[in-house]
Design a protein around this motif. Structure first.
Motif, PDB file in Angstrom:
ATOM      1  N   THR A  15      16.045  34.322  13.715  1.00  0.00           N
ATOM      2  CA  THR A  15      15.751  33.937  12.335  1.00  0.00           C
ATOM      3  C   THR A  15      17.045  33.468  11.683  1.00  0.00           C
ATOM      4  N   ALA A  16      17.058  32.187  11.326  1.00  0.00           N
ATOM      5  CA  ALA A  16      18.244  31.591  10.707  1.00  0.00           C
ATOM      6  C   ALA A  16      18.370  32.069   9.261  1.00  0.00           C
ATOM      7  N   GLU A  17      19.549  31.881   8.687  1.00  0.00           N
ATOM      8  CA  GLU A  17      19.784  32.290   7.302  1.00  0.00           C
ATOM      9  C   GLU A  17      18.857  31.565   6.332  1.00  0.00           C
ATOM     10  N   CYS A  18      18.376  30.377   6.694  1.00  0.00           N
ATOM     11  CA  CYS A  18      17.445  29.629   5.846  1.00  0.00           C
ATOM     12  C   CYS A  18      16.031  30.199   5.914  1.00  0.00           C
ATOM     13  N   GLY A  19      15.805  31.167   6.828  1.00  0.00           N
ATOM     14  CA  GLY A  19      14.497  31.789   6.962  1.00  0.00           C
ATOM     15  C   GLY A  19      13.659  31.253   8.103  1.00  0.00           C
ATOM     16  N   GLU A  20      14.087  30.158   8.705  1.00  0.00           N
ATOM     17  CA  GLU A  20      13.339  29.577   9.815  1.00  0.00           C
ATOM     18  C   GLU A  20      13.504  30.425  11.068  1.00  0.00           C
ATOM     19  N   SER A  21      12.398  30.655  11.785  1.00  0.00           N
ATOM     20  CA  SER A  21      12.425  31.439  13.022  1.00  0.00           C
ATOM     21  C   SER A  21      12.070  30.566  14.211  1.00  0.00           C
ATOM     22  N   ILE A  22      12.771  30.806  15.313  1.00  0.00           N
ATOM     23  CA  ILE A  22      12.457  30.121  16.560  1.00  0.00           C
ATOM     24  C   ILE A  22      12.382  31.164  17.671  1.00  0.00           C
ATOM     25  N   PRO A  23      11.443  30.981  18.604  1.00  0.00           N
ATOM     26  CA  PRO A  23      11.344  31.923  19.719  1.00  0.00           C
ATOM     27  C   PRO A  23      12.499  31.718  20.700  1.00  0.00           C
ATOM     28  N   ALA A  24      12.873  32.802  21.355  1.00  0.00           N
ATOM     29  CA  ALA A  24      13.945  32.738  22.343  1.00  0.00           C
ATOM     30  C   ALA A  24      13.714  33.812  23.392  1.00  0.00           C
ATOM     31  N   MET A  25      14.412  33.670  24.502  1.00  0.00           N
ATOM     32  CA  MET A  25      14.371  34.655  25.583  1.00  0.00           C
ATOM     33  C   MET A  25      15.744  35.317  25.642  1.00  0.00           C
ATOM     34  N   LEU A  26      15.749  36.643  25.545  1.00  0.00           N
ATOM     35  CA  LEU A  26      16.981  37.406  25.702  1.00  0.00           C
ATOM     36  C   LEU A  26      17.290  37.450  27.195  1.00  0.00           C
ATOM     37  N   VAL A  27      18.442  36.903  27.589  1.00  0.00           N
ATOM     38  CA  VAL A  27      18.802  36.763  28.993  1.00  0.00           C
ATOM     39  C   VAL A  27      19.701  37.901  29.463  1.00  0.00           C
ATOM     40  N   ASN A  28      20.651  38.303  28.621  1.00  0.00           N
ATOM     41  CA  ASN A  28      21.450  39.484  28.946  1.00  0.00           C
ATOM     42  C   ASN A  28      21.954  40.133  27.666  1.00  0.00           C
ATOM     43  N   VAL A  29      22.326  41.393  27.803  1.00  0.00           N
ATOM     44  CA  VAL A  29      22.780  42.169  26.656  1.00  0.00           C
ATOM     45  C   VAL A  29      24.010  42.973  27.054  1.00  0.00           C
ATOM     46  N   SER A  30      24.951  43.072  26.136  1.00  0.00           N
ATOM     47  CA  SER A  30      26.112  43.939  26.302  1.00  0.00           C
ATOM     48  C   SER A  30      26.310  44.663  24.973  1.00  0.00           C
ATOM     49  N   ALA A  31      27.276  45.545  24.931  1.00  0.00           N
ATOM     50  CA  ALA A  31      27.531  46.271  23.691  1.00  0.00           C
ATOM     51  C   ALA A  31      28.162  45.377  22.631  1.00  0.00           C
ATOM     52  N   SER A  32      28.659  44.211  23.028  1.00  0.00           N
ATOM     53  CA  SER A  32      29.298  43.324  22.054  1.00  0.00           C
ATOM     54  C   SER A  32      28.451  42.116  21.673  1.00  0.00           C
ATOM     55  N   GLY A  33      27.374  41.852  22.442  1.00  0.00           N
ATOM     56  CA  GLY A  33      26.565  40.694  22.096  1.00  0.00           C
ATOM     57  C   GLY A  33      25.441  40.447  23.085  1.00  0.00           C
ATOM     58  N   ARG A  51      23.043  37.091  25.190  1.00  0.00           N
ATOM     59  CA  ARG A  51      22.892  35.688  25.551  1.00  0.00           C
ATOM     60  C   ARG A  51      21.407  35.393  25.477  1.00  0.00           C
ATOM     61  N   VAL A  52      21.054  34.330  24.770  1.00  0.00           N
ATOM     62  CA  VAL A  52      19.654  33.958  24.601  1.00  0.00           C
ATOM     63  C   VAL A  52      19.448  32.519  25.040  1.00  0.00           C
ATOM     64  N   LEU A  53      18.218  32.235  25.426  1.00  0.00           N
ATOM     65  CA  LEU A  53      17.819  30.894  25.841  1.00  0.00           C
ATOM     66  C   LEU A  53      16.702  30.449  24.919  1.00  0.00           C
ATOM     67  N   THR A  54      16.821  29.249  24.390  1.00  0.00           N
ATOM     68  CA  THR A  54      15.766  28.711  23.538  1.00  0.00           C
ATOM     69  C   THR A  54      15.585  27.223  23.836  1.00  0.00           C
ATOM     70  N   ASP A  55      14.605  26.638  23.212  1.00  0.00           N
ATOM     71  CA  ASP A  55      14.287  25.232  23.391  1.00  0.00           C
ATOM     72  C   ASP A  55      14.481  24.545  22.040  1.00  0.00           C
ATOM     73  N   PRO A  88      17.372  19.373  29.510  1.00  0.00           N
ATOM     74  CA  PRO A  88      17.226  18.369  28.457  1.00  0.00           C
ATOM     75  C   PRO A  88      16.927  18.976  27.086  1.00  0.00           C
ATOM     76  N   TYR A  89      16.225  20.116  27.064  1.00  0.00           N
ATOM     77  CA  TYR A  89      15.868  20.747  25.795  1.00  0.00           C
ATOM     78  C   TYR A  89      16.335  22.196  25.697  1.00  0.00           C
ATOM     79  N   ALA A  90      16.641  22.802  26.833  1.00  0.00           N
ATOM     80  CA  ALA A  90      17.033  24.213  26.846  1.00  0.00           C
ATOM     81  C   ALA A  90      18.487  24.386  26.412  1.00  0.00           C
ATOM     82  N   VAL A  91      18.700  25.407  25.591  1.00  0.00           N
ATOM     83  CA  VAL A  91      20.039  25.718  25.091  1.00  0.00           C
ATOM     84  C   VAL A  91      20.272  27.213  25.251  1.00  0.00           C
ATOM     85  N   GLU A  92      21.427  27.577  25.812  1.00  0.00           N
ATOM     86  CA  GLU A  92      21.824  28.971  25.894  1.00  0.00           C
ATOM     87  C   GLU A  92      22.843  29.250  24.805  1.00  0.00           C
ATOM     88  N   LEU A  93      22.624  30.345  24.103  1.00  0.00           N
ATOM     89  CA  LEU A  93      23.541  30.762  23.045  1.00  0.00           C
ATOM     90  C   LEU A  93      24.190  32.078  23.443  1.00  0.00           C
TER      91      LEU A  93
END
Length: 132
Positions: A33-51, A53-57, A98-103
């Motif tokens: 959910t962005a600060e503007c209120g818009e939500s986009i679905p994503a897949m949580l790929v990995n988790v650590s205590a500091s952050g 990694r997510v994948l979205t389209d 082409p459309y997938a982005v990892e954050l």
């Protein structure tokens, strides 16, 4: 002196500690959910205590600008650990198709208790996998 920044060895050590957290692969769906209120679905790929990694389209939100420093709110449940209404900041953005982005995102306001629980969970999972 005026204009000088004082950085202690403790500051450097804690900064390094945050950067070397071990990540655990996971597969969970969540909403960014962005600060503007818009939500986009994503897949949580990995988790650590500091952050995380997510994948979205990018097609989920053609108007949402994804750039370094973008802040999102997230919530997810990882076994007994509940992460609710936590802010994350995009630290790395990588196209993986082409459309997938990892954050690669760092937690901005993860409670210390939750961070500790994540560390314990990840350590336990790693110890379990080494025993196999």
């Amino acid at each position: 002196a005026i204009g000088r920044c004082c950085v202690t060895q403790t500051d450097i050590s804690s900064h390094r500690e945050e950067r070397v957290e071990v990540a655990l692969p996971v597969r969970l769906t969540l909403q960014l959910t962005a600060e503007c209120g818009e939500s986009i679905p994503a897949m949580l790929v990995n988790v650590s205590a500091s952050g995380i990694r997510v994948l979205t389209d990018v097609r989920f939100s053609p108007l949402l600008s994804l750039h370094l420093g973008t802040i999102f709110k997230i919530a997810f449940f990882f076994e007994e650990i509940e992460v609710r209404e936590v802010k994350i900041r995009a630290e790395r953005i990588t196209r993986s198709g082409p459309y997938a982005v990892e954050l690669g995102c760092s937690f901005c306001d993860l409670p210390d208790e939750t961070r500790t629980m994540l560390r314990h969970k990840i350590s336990a999972q790693l110890a379990k996998s080494k025993m196999r």
